[in-house]
Design an enzyme around this catalytic site. Structure first.
Site, PDB file in Angstrom:
ATOM      1  N   PHE B 122       0.866  -1.171   0.000  1.00 17.36           N
ATOM      2  CA  PHE B 122       0.000   0.000   0.000  1.00 17.36           C
ATOM      3  C   PHE B 122       0.905   1.224   0.000  1.00 17.36           C
ATOM      4  CE2 PHE B 122      -2.140   3.190   2.778  1.00 17.36           C
ATOM      5  CZ  PHE B 122      -3.369   3.331   2.138  1.00 17.36           C
ATOM      6  N   GLU B 126       4.473   9.826   1.414  1.00 26.49           N
ATOM      7  CA  GLU B 126       5.588  10.401   0.666  1.00 26.49           C
ATOM      8  C   GLU B 126       6.537  11.060   1.660  1.00 26.49           C
ATOM      9  OE1 GLU B 126       4.075  12.884  -2.463  1.00 26.49           O
ATOM     10  OE2 GLU B 126       2.828  11.264  -3.280  1.00 26.49           O
ATOM     11  N   ALA B 129       4.973  13.957   3.010  1.00 25.82           N
ATOM     12  CA  ALA B 129       3.558  13.808   3.366  1.00 25.82           C
ATOM     13  C   ALA B 129       3.369  12.528   4.154  1.00 25.82           C
ATOM     14  CB  ALA B 129       2.683  13.804   2.116  1.00 25.82           C
ATOM     15  N   GLY B 130       3.524  12.621   5.473  1.00 18.60           N
ATOM     16  CA  GLY B 130       3.317  11.473   6.355  1.00 18.60           C
ATOM     17  C   GLY B 130       1.922  11.542   6.923  1.00 18.60           C
ATOM     18  N   ILE B 156       7.356   2.521   2.453  1.00 21.11           N
ATOM     19  CA  ILE B 156       6.333   1.599   1.968  1.00 21.11           C
ATOM     20  C   ILE B 156       6.702   0.165   2.373  1.00 21.11           C
ATOM     21  CG2 ILE B 156       5.022   0.781  -0.018  1.00 21.11           C
ATOM     22  CD1 ILE B 156       4.738   3.855   0.749  1.00 21.11           C
ATOM     23  N   GLY B 340      16.076  -7.790  33.571  1.00 22.12           N
ATOM     24  CA  GLY B 340      17.318  -7.127  33.985  1.00 22.12           C
ATOM     25  C   GLY B 340      18.312  -7.089  32.837  1.00 22.12           C
ATOM     26  N   GLU B 364       0.710   3.492  10.199  1.00 21.14           N
ATOM     27  CA  GLU B 364      -0.738   3.558   9.968  1.00 21.14           C
ATOM     28  C   GLU B 364      -1.380   4.613  10.865  1.00 21.14           C
ATOM     29  OE1 GLU B 364      -2.894   0.279   8.759  1.00 21.14           O
ATOM     30  OE2 GLU B 364      -1.141  -0.900   8.191  1.00 21.14           O
ATOM     31  N   THR B 366       0.250   7.924  13.435  1.00 12.10           N
ATOM     32  CA  THR B 366       0.900   7.998  14.743  1.00 12.10           C
ATOM     33  C   THR B 366      -0.171   7.998  15.830  1.00 12.10           C
ATOM     34  OG1 THR B 366       0.788  10.391  14.712  1.00 12.10           O
ATOM     35  CG2 THR B 366       2.793   9.385  13.805  1.00 12.10           C
TER      36      THR B 366
END
Lengths: 260, 388
Positions: B122, B126, B129-130, B156, B340, B364, B366
């Site tokens: 999918f 970009e 552009a998140g 991607i 630990g 998908e 934040t």
């Protein structure tokens, strides 16, 4: 060509086994699975089905009604149909009685090969394949690492002290296989879905032409006692010493038991 | 939202758990170290019909309900988060087609996806552009019976190994991303398509995250999903549903960490007693288990919301992803604490789980985007609307 794989439902290998008051395994208390050694027999039969050597694989089990779940699981791996022989009179059946019932059911199903695992995970008697062959008066090919079918013959490859033997007999036969067959397949999702629609017949003792009398008169074994295994002696620990000293102590320990 | 686990659900859980414990868990550390896609496990999942659960039986799929698909992802992620992305992304890549595809497109592509012969991806995000999807810049220009795609995509998942990508590009740049974007099915052997680079990541390291470039990639108009300009709507509808799978993945990662911490604490001796005998550790284990259970129940409820096609399903799926992602991060961090120093080294699986968990708070959408979605749903319910 048709193979019927005989399977047994057993408590999961890792489950805690409990006994009922009459010294029978309490099957309700533990998760039930297909006897792991029987899965190799299933895998062997399905490989012959995949290869087109046989046309039909069916399953047969003797046990309480819940053993039908084991047959459904087998059908999810592959094969066409299954038969469960269940009857209140069969509770507590020993190897002799089991063999009598399976032999009678196999007479009706009439496969070319009745295929079994080499032993069951719970009882580990390893008697049933031989007893079934004897009752049906058929050749027994036991402990096969592989089963091959051709020209009216069944052959098994069996591990021997010097390598492998091929042992052959004319069909029909009773055969058992070992874990040398190869890893059993997982049931696929479609297999699981398809298994719900496959025929699973339930037969009573009368349906295989036997009566409770037949089995009672042949009760050859009786469980007289059952107890959990004795606890292991405490582990000896060698700690806080040098590597040389530890090695010497381990060597002494082994020597004292004549292991080195 | 109500749901009920049926015998079929339990049967599926048992089947996938067995497969995950026996075949996937032993591979998890190796996949993480080598950062190589587990092709063998993709084959295994395909063979077991587990990549076709979102597709109808007519296409060779198994058409499982939403809850079953959640259980599938959860059980695989419990063993290995990377491997759980194989069914997750197969569905994510196909969701735009499931939601907006026509019969011809489904008939053409679904059989190969359902069988696992093809992998899907999918491609929306970009570089610039998140979260701000509407500022996407990739172009699709109509040319006769084709569209010509130009631009690039980033982050991607499976972009470099997929055979089919659902990609989003502007068909009307004037109208902007919200109104001028369209969705396309792109076969990745089309000339001009390339995946020149994969990222080096903190977690889910076996799952390739690729940069994609489209250089005059010609896509037949028949491969456009829905109408021109419907891209944004299709992308949002996809994410509203696909983030359920991320919630499921997060629940699986959490459960894996609870199991690992519990088994270690019950075995490890310090100060002459088991670590699990210390009440301080017991409290941690109790919090980890109960929070995981809460995340699971919300995720299952969100599955029911999608199943019912509830009008407020974004409220449910975003809530589930928000809670499950944060839970996975907290629980895996605590699991490292329970172990630990051993928790911090690769000899034990919990440090990997902690690194894997982080992505569930990022991709998908934040966690901040999830909160925006939940808030908008809340305000809409109250009749107040939300400022855009």
């Amino acid at each position: 060509m048709k193979i019927v794989v005989c399977i047994k439902q057993v408590p999961a290998t890792t489950a805690e086994k409990r006994y009922t008051d009459d010294l029978r395994l309490d099957r309700a208390s533990a998760e039930a699975i297909i006897n792991p050694l029987d899965e190799y027999a299933i895998e062997q039969a399905l490989r012959l089905l995949d290869a087109g050597t046989v046309d039909e694989v069916g399953y047969l089990s003797m046990g309480p009604e819940q053993a039908g779940e084991a047959l459904r699981r087998a059908l999810a791996m592959g094969g066409e149909s299954a038969t469960l022989v269940t009857d209140p009179a069969l509770a507590g059946a020993d190897e002799w009685a089991t063999a009598a019932v399976l032999a009678a059911a196999l007479d009706k199903l009439a496969p070319d090969v009745a295929l079994m695992g080499m032993a069951s995970d719970d009882a580990r008697g390893s008697l049933v394949p031989g007893a079934v062959a004897a009752r049906r008066n058929l050749p027994l090919l036991s402990y096969g690492a592989e089963l091959a079918l051709a020209d009216g013959q069944a052959r098994i490859r069996r591990l021997s002290p010097t390598g492998f033997d091929w042992i052959a007999a004319p069909l029909p036969v009773v055969a058992s296989v070992t874990d040398q067959v190869g890893e059993p397949r997982y049931a696929s999702l479609k297999g699981i879905m398809a298994a719900k629609r496959k025929p699973l017949d339930t037969w009573s003792l009368a349906d295989v032409g036997l009566s409770a009398e037949d089995l009672r008169s042949g009760a050859l074994t009786r469980v007289t006692d059952a107890r959990p295994p004795e606890a292991k002696p405490p582990t000896e620990r060698i700690e806080n010493v040098s590597a040389d000293e530890a090695a010497a102590k381990i060597a002494d320990w082994l020597a004292a038991r004549k292991l080195v | 939202m109500t749901y009920r686990l049926t015998d079929e659900h339990l049967e599926l859980r048992a089947m996938v758990r067995e497969l995950a414990e026996e075949r996937i868990a032993p591979r998890a550390a190796g996949i993480d170290e080598s950062a190589e896609f587990p092709w063998d496990l993709k084959e295994l999942l395909a063979q077991q019909d587990l990549l076709g659960t979102a597709f109808g039986e007519a296409y060779g799929g198994t058409d499982l309900d939403q809850l079953s698909q959640v259980i599938l992802v959860e059980e695989i992620a419990r063993a290995d988060a990377t491997t759980s992305l194989i069914p997750i992304v197969q569905k994510l890549g196909a969701l735009p087609i499931l939601l907006a595809g026509n019969d011809e497109q489904k008939t053409r592509y679904f059989p190969r996806l359902a069988s696992g012969e093809w992998l899907a991806a999918f491609a929306l995000t970009e570089a610039a552009a998140g979260s701000d999807v509407a500022s996407n810049r990739m172009r699709a220009t109509r040319d006769g019976d084709d569209y010509v795609l130009n631009g690039s995509k980033r982050f991607i998942t499976h972009g470099s190994i997929a055979n089919l990508i659902t990609a989003f590009a502007l068909t009307d740049p004037e109208a902007g991303g919200r109104k001028g974007m369209s969705a396309f099915i792109v076969e990745t052997d089309t000339p001009g398509f390339a995946a020149p680079r994969v990222e080096h990541k903190m977690g889910i390291r076996g799952s390739p995250t690729a940069e994609l470039t489209f250089d005059d990639v010609r896509v037949p108009a028949a491969n456009r999903l829905g109408d021109e300009g419907e891209g944004f709507k299709i992308a949002m509808a996809t994410l509203d549903r696909s983030r359920l799978a991320i919630a499921a993945q997060a629940v699986g990662i959490s459960q894996g960490a609870v199991d690992a911490a519990l088994s270690y604490a019950a075995d490890r001796q310090q100060f002459g007693q088991r670590v699990s005998d210390f009440q301080g550790i017991q409290f941690m284990l109790a919090d980890m288990a109960s929070q995981t259970e809460a995340a699971r129940q919300l995720t299952y409820a969100a599955a029911a919301a999608i199943e019912a096609d509830a009008p407020d399903l974004p409220y449910w799926t975003s809530s589930a992803k928000l809670v499950a992602g944060d839970t996975a991060m907290r629980v895996t961090t605590d699991a490292v604490q329970v172990l630990g120093g051993y928790g911090y080294i690769t000899e034990y699986p919990v440090e990997r789980m902690m690194r894997d968990a982080k992505i569930t708070q990022l991709y998908e959408g934040t966690q901040q985007i999830q909160r925006l979605i939940v808030a908008r749903q809340l305000l809409a319910r109250a009749g107040a609307g939300a400022r855009r």
